[in-house]
Design a protein around this motif. Structure first.
Motif, short mmCIF file in Angstrom:
data_model
loop_
_atom_site.label_atom_id
_atom_site.label_comp_id
_atom_site.label_asym_id
_atom_site.label_seq_id
_atom_site.Cartn_x
_atom_site.Cartn_y
_atom_site.Cartn_z
N GLU A 217 21.99 6.74 38.94
CA GLU A 217 21.62 7.03 40.33
C GLU A 217 20.10 6.94 40.48
N PHE A 218 19.64 6.32 41.58
CA PHE A 218 18.22 5.95 41.67
C PHE A 218 17.29 7.16 41.62
N PHE A 219 17.65 8.28 42.27
CA PHE A 219 16.75 9.44 42.30
C PHE A 219 16.59 10.00 40.89
N CYS A 220 17.69 10.11 40.15
CA CYS A 220 17.63 10.63 38.78
C CYS A 220 16.85 9.71 37.87
N CYS A 221 16.84 8.40 38.16
CA CYS A 221 16.05 7.47 37.37
C CYS A 221 14.56 7.55 37.70
N LEU A 222 14.23 7.86 38.95
CA LEU A 222 12.84 7.84 39.39
C LEU A 222 12.14 9.19 39.28
N VAL A 225 11.51 15.08 36.80
CA VAL A 225 12.00 16.47 36.71
C VAL A 225 13.53 16.47 36.70
N ALA A 226 14.14 15.60 37.50
CA ALA A 226 15.60 15.54 37.56
C ALA A 226 16.19 15.10 36.21
N SER A 227 15.51 14.18 35.53
CA SER A 227 16.01 13.66 34.25
C SER A 227 15.43 14.39 33.05
N ILE A 328 27.30 3.96 24.75
CA ILE A 328 26.83 4.42 26.06
C ILE A 328 26.89 5.95 26.08
N LEU A 329 25.76 6.56 26.44
CA LEU A 329 25.67 8.02 26.53
C LEU A 329 25.41 8.41 27.98
N SER A 330 26.22 9.30 28.54
CA SER A 330 26.08 9.71 29.94
C SER A 330 25.61 11.16 30.03
N PHE A 331 24.74 11.41 31.03
CA PHE A 331 24.29 12.77 31.33
C PHE A 331 24.61 13.09 32.78
N ILE A 340 17.81 21.68 26.09
CA ILE A 340 18.08 21.74 24.64
C ILE A 340 19.32 20.91 24.31
N ASN A 341 20.35 21.04 25.16
CA ASN A 341 21.56 20.25 24.97
C ASN A 341 21.25 18.76 25.03
N MET A 342 20.39 18.37 25.99
CA MET A 342 20.01 16.97 26.14
C MET A 342 19.30 16.47 24.88
N LEU A 343 18.34 17.25 24.38
CA LEU A 343 17.58 16.84 23.19
C LEU A 343 18.50 16.68 21.99
#
Length: 362
Positions: A217-222, A225-227, A328-331, A340-343
């Protein structure tokens, strides 16, 4: 009441918005940098199943109105399946219920009315409006293009830097140069300085890195803070990131046909999705296939929790994973997402990609 214009954050787009409005002699006040308070405010006053971009932008609006802004510019897109087209309508009602006195302007199919009428009303000097509009548009697009260049430098150089943190310092300094430039000639000088700054970063070109495509999604890519600043995280892990969404590309889409998008929809993605889902789901699927064929090591997909278009793409990712043999990894992102989960997941994903690459090399 003196017009004071604001707009929610979306990455570094505020630099170009500020340049456009100040060239048109309008007063612009960006919201404070997005923080934990921003997220909490947005989540507190949002509908339960609103997506993360809705909550972040609402939080930005509240903080800007608290500082004295009284006109909000909010991207509205086009009427369709994505709820973006209706954000500003619901957000306006929420903010009015909170007793804020302001005007909400959704930027979508009404863009020409805003450019030729609204901005003329908000300007301190409405004379020579068309000439100023041409000048402001040129400066804005030049800044957006330069911001895109800086962001690409950041992705490509970070995994090779020898002195940790050097790329981040140059990145921030480059954005400041773009922000301070007021004319086209100053922007040309800024471009020359930025190129020299990034080329002067000590690099280890022999370092073995991975190549990962980031889609979603474009906002999460740009919006970093969201990502949770995932591009920088990947770069620090020694990953060369490719992420093709930019504010420059979105702005061009208002004025000119997006030929890359048309080609993806017509010749790459049609075999997966016959109809548009309303978001970036087709771009995500098409780019995943293209970069898998280019030999990329993996794909990371970013989506807001409850985002229907990106959930549609995620349902097709397993097919792409098997067909093109690419992990492929999705968040799924929202206000409760754990960094922490993301890392942990990214670190495991990268370890897996390295083992996979070593096996295939041997």
């Amino acid at each position: 009441m003196k017009p004071i214009i604001t707009s929610p954050h979306m990455g570094n787009t505020y630099i170009a918005v500020k340049a456009f409005l100040e060239t048109m002699e309008c007063k612009y006040m960006p919201p404070p940098p997005t923080s934990r308070r921003t997220i909490e405010l947005g989540a507190k006053y949002s509908p339960e199943f609103a997506c993360f971009p809705y909550k972040l932008t609402l939080g930005n609006m509240i903080e800007a109105l608290e500082r004295g802004a009284n006109i909000i510019l909010m991207a509205a897109g086009k009427r369709g399946l994505c709820r973006l087209a209706y954000y500003h309508i619901v957000q306006e009602k929420t903010l009015k219920d909170l007793d804020f006195n302001f005007e909400m302007v959704g930027l979508g199919e009404n863009i020409w009315d805003v450019l030729f009428n609204k901005i003329k009303e908000w300007s301190r000097d409405s004379s020579h409006h068309f000439i100023k509009l041409v000048k402001a548009t040129r400066i804005t697009f030049r800044k957006l293009k330069l911001i895109k260049r800086v962001e690409e430098y950041n992705r490509k150089i970070r995994p090779y830097e020898i002195e940790k943190g050097k790329t981040s310092k140059v990145y921030e300094k480059s954005l400041k140069l773009i922000d301070e430039a007021k004319t086209l000639s100053q922007l040309r000088e800024a471009k020359y300085k930025i190129d020299n700054l990034f080329s002067s970063i000590p690099k280890d070109p022999k370092r073995r890195t991975l190549k990962i495509l980031v889609v979603g999604e474009f906002f999460c890519c740009l919006e970093p803070v969201a990502s949770h600043y995932i591009e920088n995280v990947l770069g620090n892990f020694g990953v060369e990131v490719t992420q093709n969404m930019s504010s420059y590309r979105l702005a061009k889409g208002f004025l000119f046909p997006d030929l890359k998008k048309w080609w993806l929809n017509s010749f790459v993605v049609k075999k997966y999705l016959k109809y548009r889902g309303g978001g970036e789901e087709r771009r995500s699927l098409g780019e995943a296939e293209i970069y898998a064929k280019k030999g990329y090591d993996g794909v990371i997909a970013l989506k807001p929790f409850t985002c229907l278009p990106e959930n549609t793409a995620e349902a097709i990712f397993p097919y792409l994973r098997e067909k093109f043999k690419i992990p492929i990894l999705s968040f799924s992102l929202d206000e409760n997402f754990s960094e922490i989960n993301m890392l942990t997941r990214i670190e495991s994903f990268i370890d897996m990609l390295k083992r996979r690459k070593n096996v295939s090399r041997n």
